[in-house]
Design a protein around this motif. Structure first.
Motif, PDB file in Angstrom:
ATOM      1  N   MET A 125       0.819  -1.214   0.000  1.00 51.38           N
ATOM      2  CA  MET A 125       0.000   0.000   0.000  1.00 51.38           C
ATOM      3  C   MET A 125       0.851   1.263   0.000  1.00 51.38           C
ATOM      4  SD  MET A 125      -2.952  -1.177   2.715  1.00 51.38           S
ATOM      5  CE  MET A 125      -3.840   0.379   2.679  1.00 51.38           C
ATOM      6  N   ARG A 126       2.085   1.171   0.432  1.00 51.07           N
ATOM      7  CA  ARG A 126       2.946   2.352   0.467  1.00 51.07           C
ATOM      8  C   ARG A 126       3.460   2.749  -0.908  1.00 51.07           C
ATOM      9  NH1 ARG A 126       5.903  -0.461   5.470  1.00 51.07           N
ATOM     10  NH2 ARG A 126       4.389   0.088   7.106  1.00 51.07           N
ATOM     11  N   GLY A 127       3.341   1.857  -1.906  1.00 50.92           N
ATOM     12  CA  GLY A 127       3.857   2.167  -3.235  1.00 50.92           C
ATOM     13  C   GLY A 127       2.808   2.197  -4.313  1.00 50.92           C
ATOM     14  N   ASN A 128       1.501   2.117  -3.960  1.00 49.99           N
ATOM     15  CA  ASN A 128       0.434   2.106  -4.955  1.00 49.99           C
ATOM     16  C   ASN A 128      -0.713   2.992  -4.466  1.00 49.99           C
ATOM     17  OD1 ASN A 128       1.241  -0.274  -6.953  1.00 49.99           O
ATOM     18  ND2 ASN A 128       1.665  -0.970  -4.866  1.00 49.99           N
ATOM     19  N   ARG A 129      -1.464   3.534  -5.421  1.00 49.93           N
ATOM     20  CA  ARG A 129      -2.520   4.497  -5.095  1.00 49.93           C
ATOM     21  C   ARG A 129      -3.896   3.861  -4.997  1.00 49.93           C
ATOM     22  NH1 ARG A 129      -2.337   9.043  -9.423  1.00 49.93           N
ATOM     23  NH2 ARG A 129      -4.058   9.789  -8.099  1.00 49.93           N
ATOM     24  N   TYR A 130      -4.160   2.783  -5.761  1.00 50.09           N
ATOM     25  CA  TYR A 130      -5.496   2.192  -5.802  1.00 50.09           C
ATOM     26  C   TYR A 130      -5.403   0.689  -5.520  1.00 50.09           C
ATOM     27  CZ  TYR A 130      -6.718   6.581  -8.069  1.00 50.09           C
ATOM     28  OH  TYR A 130      -6.891   7.902  -8.349  1.00 50.09           O
ATOM     29  N   ALA A 131      -6.523   0.141  -5.044  1.00 45.47           N
ATOM     30  CA  ALA A 131      -6.588  -1.285  -4.707  1.00 45.47           C
ATOM     31  C   ALA A 131      -7.896  -1.863  -5.213  1.00 45.47           C
ATOM     32  CB  ALA A 131      -6.467  -1.489  -3.200  1.00 45.47           C
ATOM     33  N   ILE A 236      -6.347  -9.243  -3.115  1.00 42.72           N
ATOM     34  CA  ILE A 236      -6.273  -7.803  -3.377  1.00 42.72           C
ATOM     35  C   ILE A 236      -5.201  -7.548  -4.423  1.00 42.72           C
ATOM     36  CG2 ILE A 236      -5.773  -5.542  -2.381  1.00 42.72           C
ATOM     37  CD1 ILE A 236      -6.840  -6.487   0.249  1.00 42.72           C
ATOM     38  N   LEU A 237      -5.520  -6.715  -5.408  1.00 48.57           N
ATOM     39  CA  LEU A 237      -4.569  -6.240  -6.410  1.00 48.57           C
ATOM     40  C   LEU A 237      -4.367  -4.745  -6.201  1.00 48.57           C
ATOM     41  CD1 LEU A 237      -6.438  -8.623  -7.744  1.00 48.57           C
ATOM     42  CD2 LEU A 237      -5.338  -7.939  -9.857  1.00 48.57           C
ATOM     43  N   LEU A 238      -3.151  -4.257  -6.356  1.00 49.05           N
ATOM     44  CA  LEU A 238      -2.842  -2.838  -6.168  1.00 49.05           C
ATOM     45  C   LEU A 238      -2.097  -2.308  -7.383  1.00 49.05           C
ATOM     46  CD1 LEU A 238      -2.108  -4.389  -3.142  1.00 49.05           C
ATOM     47  CD2 LEU A 238      -2.433  -2.004  -2.493  1.00 49.05           C
ATOM     48  N   HIS A 239      -2.416  -1.055  -7.751  1.00 47.69           N
ATOM     49  CA  HIS A 239      -1.792  -0.433  -8.914  1.00 47.69           C
ATOM     50  C   HIS A 239      -1.979   1.080  -8.816  1.00 47.69           C
ATOM     51  CE1 HIS A 239      -0.622   0.196 -13.158  1.00 47.69           C
ATOM     52  NE2 HIS A 239      -0.072  -1.010 -13.063  1.00 47.69           N
ATOM     53  N   ASP A 240      -1.182   1.826  -9.562  1.00 49.75           N
ATOM     54  CA  ASP A 240      -1.298   3.283  -9.573  1.00 49.75           C
ATOM     55  C   ASP A 240      -2.380   3.780 -10.521  1.00 49.75           C
ATOM     56  OD1 ASP A 240       0.601   3.900  -7.648  1.00 49.75           O
ATOM     57  OD2 ASP A 240       2.255   3.849  -9.085  1.00 49.75           O
ATOM     58  N   ASP A 241      -2.820   2.916 -11.452  1.00 49.42           N
ATOM     59  CA  ASP A 241      -3.802   3.313 -12.454  1.00 49.42           C
ATOM     60  C   ASP A 241      -5.121   2.594 -12.171  1.00 49.42           C
ATOM     61  OD1 ASP A 241      -5.249   4.094 -14.657  1.00 49.42           O
ATOM     62  OD2 ASP A 241      -3.660   3.669 -16.105  1.00 49.42           O
ATOM     63  N   ARG A 242      -6.184   3.347 -11.997  1.00 46.66           N
ATOM     64  CA  ARG A 242      -7.494   2.757 -11.721  1.00 46.66           C
ATOM     65  C   ARG A 242      -8.009   1.950 -12.917  1.00 46.66           C
ATOM     66  NH1 ARG A 242     -11.917   4.476  -8.302  1.00 46.66           N
ATOM     67  NH2 ARG A 242     -10.689   6.317  -7.706  1.00 46.66           N
ATOM     68  N   ARG A 271     -10.860   1.081  -4.879  1.00 45.05           N
ATOM     69  CA  ARG A 271     -10.883   2.236  -3.984  1.00 45.05           C
ATOM     70  C   ARG A 271      -9.481   2.792  -3.785  1.00 45.05           C
ATOM     71  NH1 ARG A 271     -12.951  -0.145   1.565  1.00 45.05           N
ATOM     72  NH2 ARG A 271     -14.430  -1.119   0.139  1.00 45.05           N
ATOM     73  N   PRO A 272      -9.366   4.058  -3.393  1.00 46.33           N
ATOM     74  CA  PRO A 272      -8.040   4.608  -3.080  1.00 46.33           C
ATOM     75  C   PRO A 272      -7.449   3.930  -1.846  1.00 46.33           C
ATOM     76  CG  PRO A 272      -9.629   6.362  -3.456  1.00 46.33           C
ATOM     77  CD  PRO A 272     -10.408   5.096  -3.365  1.00 46.33           C
ATOM     78  N   VAL A 273      -6.146   3.773  -1.863  1.00 43.97           N
ATOM     79  CA  VAL A 273      -5.464   3.122  -0.752  1.00 43.97           C
ATOM     80  C   VAL A 273      -5.583   3.944   0.523  1.00 43.97           C
ATOM     81  CG1 VAL A 273      -3.165   2.504   0.093  1.00 43.97           C
ATOM     82  CG2 VAL A 273      -3.888   1.791  -2.186  1.00 43.97           C
ATOM     83  N   GLY A 276      -8.107   3.022   3.316  1.00 48.18           N
ATOM     84  CA  GLY A 276      -7.954   1.845   4.155  1.00 48.18           C
ATOM     85  C   GLY A 276      -8.637   0.627   3.553  1.00 48.18           C
ATOM     86  N   LEU A 277      -8.135  -0.563   3.912  1.00 45.58           N
ATOM     87  CA  LEU A 277      -8.656  -1.821   3.409  1.00 45.58           C
ATOM     88  C   LEU A 277      -8.920  -2.757   4.581  1.00 45.58           C
ATOM     89  CD1 LEU A 277      -6.151  -2.372   0.449  1.00 45.58           C
ATOM     90  CD2 LEU A 277      -8.480  -1.506   0.282  1.00 45.58           C
ATOM     91  N   THR A 278      -9.992  -3.528   4.486  1.00 49.94           N
ATOM     92  CA  THR A 278     -10.319  -4.543   5.486  1.00 49.94           C
ATOM     93  C   THR A 278      -9.841  -5.892   4.968  1.00 49.94           C
ATOM     94  OG1 THR A 278     -12.246  -3.291   6.215  1.00 49.94           O
ATOM     95  CG2 THR A 278     -12.148  -5.605   6.820  1.00 49.94           C
ATOM     96  N   PHE A 279      -8.905  -6.490   5.702  1.00 54.06           N
ATOM     97  CA  PHE A 279      -8.277  -7.720   5.207  1.00 54.06           C
ATOM     98  C   PHE A 279      -7.778  -8.528   6.403  1.00 54.06           C
ATOM     99  CE2 PHE A 279      -4.640  -9.934   2.988  1.00 54.06           C
ATOM    100  CZ  PHE A 279      -5.424 -10.678   2.134  1.00 54.06           C
ATOM    101  N   VAL A 280      -8.016  -9.836   6.381  1.00 51.44           N
ATOM    102  CA  VAL A 280      -7.575 -10.814   7.381  1.00 51.44           C
ATOM    103  C   VAL A 280      -7.808 -10.328   8.820  1.00 51.44           C
ATOM    104  CG1 VAL A 280      -5.920 -11.979   5.896  1.00 51.44           C
ATOM    105  CG2 VAL A 280      -5.150 -10.007   7.224  1.00 51.44           C
ATOM    106  N   GLY A 281      -8.959  -9.712   9.052  1.00 49.96           N
ATOM    107  CA  GLY A 281      -9.321  -9.338  10.412  1.00 49.96           C
ATOM    108  C   GLY A 281      -8.835  -7.989  10.868  1.00 49.96           C
TER     109      GLY A 281
END
Length: 468
Positions: A125-131, A236-242, A271-273, A276-281
């Motif tokens: 999440m520190r290196g990508n804008r969208y998830a 979850i996939l993360l990238h800078d381009d929506r 959604r934008p990183v 926040g994301l809900t993952f593994v509790g």
């Protein structure tokens, strides 16, 4: 892909069956089924080995029950002798499967797990804008048996091992779930194809994880999205381009349709990183993570139940301590120091009219900063002097409040307050030699401030905390 053979002798060898029985009984030795099996373990293992070797082994019936939280699920428990067979099979298959799993798959693997998955996601999440967060709809009840057996044959070529794996899959009980239609199906196709793996089997976890292993390589190799993490059916996939993530969503939907699986449309979100994301509790941000609120509510209800059951004598301290330690270990992986301090006030257990409390985790957190202890309840016959040694440092007012002349009061956490309470600590006095507001608590037998025997005395420096 390399196919593995000559595995059957390793599955039915005596050493592997003994190891499987040892693994299957972990944490379950007090159960009657386990004790009955272990009473004549050697003969039971020899009988099981004979049935496997001659092909006469047949799995038993499941015991089922429903779990209501966090959502309704049917849990199926196989007979104990069948669980021994599952462990014997996975002792041989686990190293093979783990060798072919994707590095970013974190379920059911040694050295992985939920905490490692949360760490990996937070780093991405520190290196990508969208998830793009995805979830497979009714994953375990929707696994198609024929497709799963085909994936077995891509990796294993030993006919007898494949026969045992097919037998375990075919003996799966009926799983609840709505039928799904895919391209080329007629009206009765979903009813003709058997589907669903029982939640609760060791083999079900590994088979389901292997079912989605192709998706991991498809996302990272074909779609070329390296910022990817998966735990079971949640990925979850993360990238800078929506736009890249939206295109990937359609490709993943088509790939899962070839496995007769579909995405949960209400949970597929780009959604934008920063949100926040809900993952593994956990609720995860790039800078920190918190526990989910429903997790905290369930734990508080569990603590209330344990307090009531302990007061009535239905459970002992040995039943309470592992549950508290397990949740504390999960909570400490998040930024939850203040939460643990607040909840520790509820960890007080009484029996027979005498209060038996934990040794103030709040006080220990303030003193050591990181470690939260779980001690056994105090005994009713404990001497007052020993309790004063165990609770030597009641936090007082902050330096700012102390400079304004506020009254210096002692906070006792879960212990009772007052002169007659067993955990009472006398209020220390401040001398003129301490203008910075520090308090030095001297244990019994020690000397005070300014004593000529200064090198031999023991002092505890307590940081002042504002009283409630």
């Amino acid at each position: 892909m390399k196919r593995y053979g000559h595995l059957w002798d390793r599955v039915v060898c005596w050493e592997n069956l003994v190891l499987a029985a040892r693994k299957a009984q972990r944490g379950k030795r007090s159960r009657l089924s386990v004790q009955a099996f272990n009473f004549d373990q050697e003969r039971a293992l020899l009988r099981l080995r004979h049935e496997l070797a001659t092909g006469t082994y047949r799995p038993g019936e499941f015991r089922t029950h429903w779990l209501a939280t966090p959502k309704p699920r049917l849990i199926s428990a196989a007979p104990y002798r069948d669980r021994v067979v599952h462990h014997a099979l996975m002792n041989v298959l686990e190293p093979i499967l783990d060798r072919h799993f994707h590095p970013d798959s974190y379920a059911c693997r040694k050295g992985k797990g939920t905490h490692a998955a949360a760490d990996r996601l937070q780093m991405l999440m520190r290196g990508n804008r969208y998830a793009l967060q995805c979830d497979v709809r009714q994953f375990f009840p929707s696994i198609d048996h024929e497709i799963l057996k085909f994936t077995f044959r891509r990796l294993v070529k030993d006919a007898r091992v494949l026969g045992l794996m097919d037998l375990i899959v075919d003996h799966s009980n009926e799983q609840p779930g709505s039928p799904q239609w895919f391209a080329g199906d007629d009206l009765l196709t979903p009813l003709e194809r058997r589907r669903g793996l029982p939640i609760g089997n060791l083999t079900s976890q590994w088979f389901a994880n292997w079912m989605l292993n192709g998706l991991d390589h498809y996302v990272t190799s074909r779609l070329r999205i390296g910022a990817y993490v998966r735990y079971c059916d949640d990925f979850i996939l993360l990238h800078d381009d929506r736009r890249v993530l939206k295109e990937a969503r359609e490709s993943i939907r088509s790939y899962l349709a070839s496995l007769r699986l579909c995405l949960h449309e209400r949970k597929v979100i780009v959604r934008p990183v920063r949100c926040g994301l809900t993952f593994v509790g956990y609720r995860i941000w790039s800078s920190h993570r918190l526990l989910r609120k429903d997790n905290i509510r369930r734990f508080r209800r569990r603590v209330r139940w344990m307090r009531e059951a302990y007061a009535q004598g239905r459970i002992d301290w040995d039943d309470i301590k592992p549950r508290l330690a397990s949740w504390i270990g999960h909570a400490r992986q998040a930024n939850s120091r203040h939460l643990l301090r607040r909840l520790s006030r509820e960890w007080r257990f009484t029996r027979g009219g005498a209060e038996q409390a934990l040794c103030s985790p709040r006080r220990r957190v303030e003193q050591y900063g990181n470690e939260l202890p779980v001690h056994e309840p105090q005994q009713q016959h404990t001497l007052q002097s020993e309790q004063q040694q165990r609770v030597p440092s009641g936090p007082a007012l902050s330096r700012r409040a102390d400079r304004h002349g506020a009254r210096n009061r002692t906070v006792h956490g879960p212990c009772e307050r007052g002169l007659e309470s067993p955990g009472f600590v006398p209020e220390p006095t401040r001398s003129k030699a301490d203008p910075d507001g520090r308090i030095y608590v001297v244990p019994p037998g020690g000397s005070g401030r300014g004593d000529p025997e200064g090198p031999t005395r023991r002092r505890l420096r307590v940081e002042l905390v504002k009283a409630a």
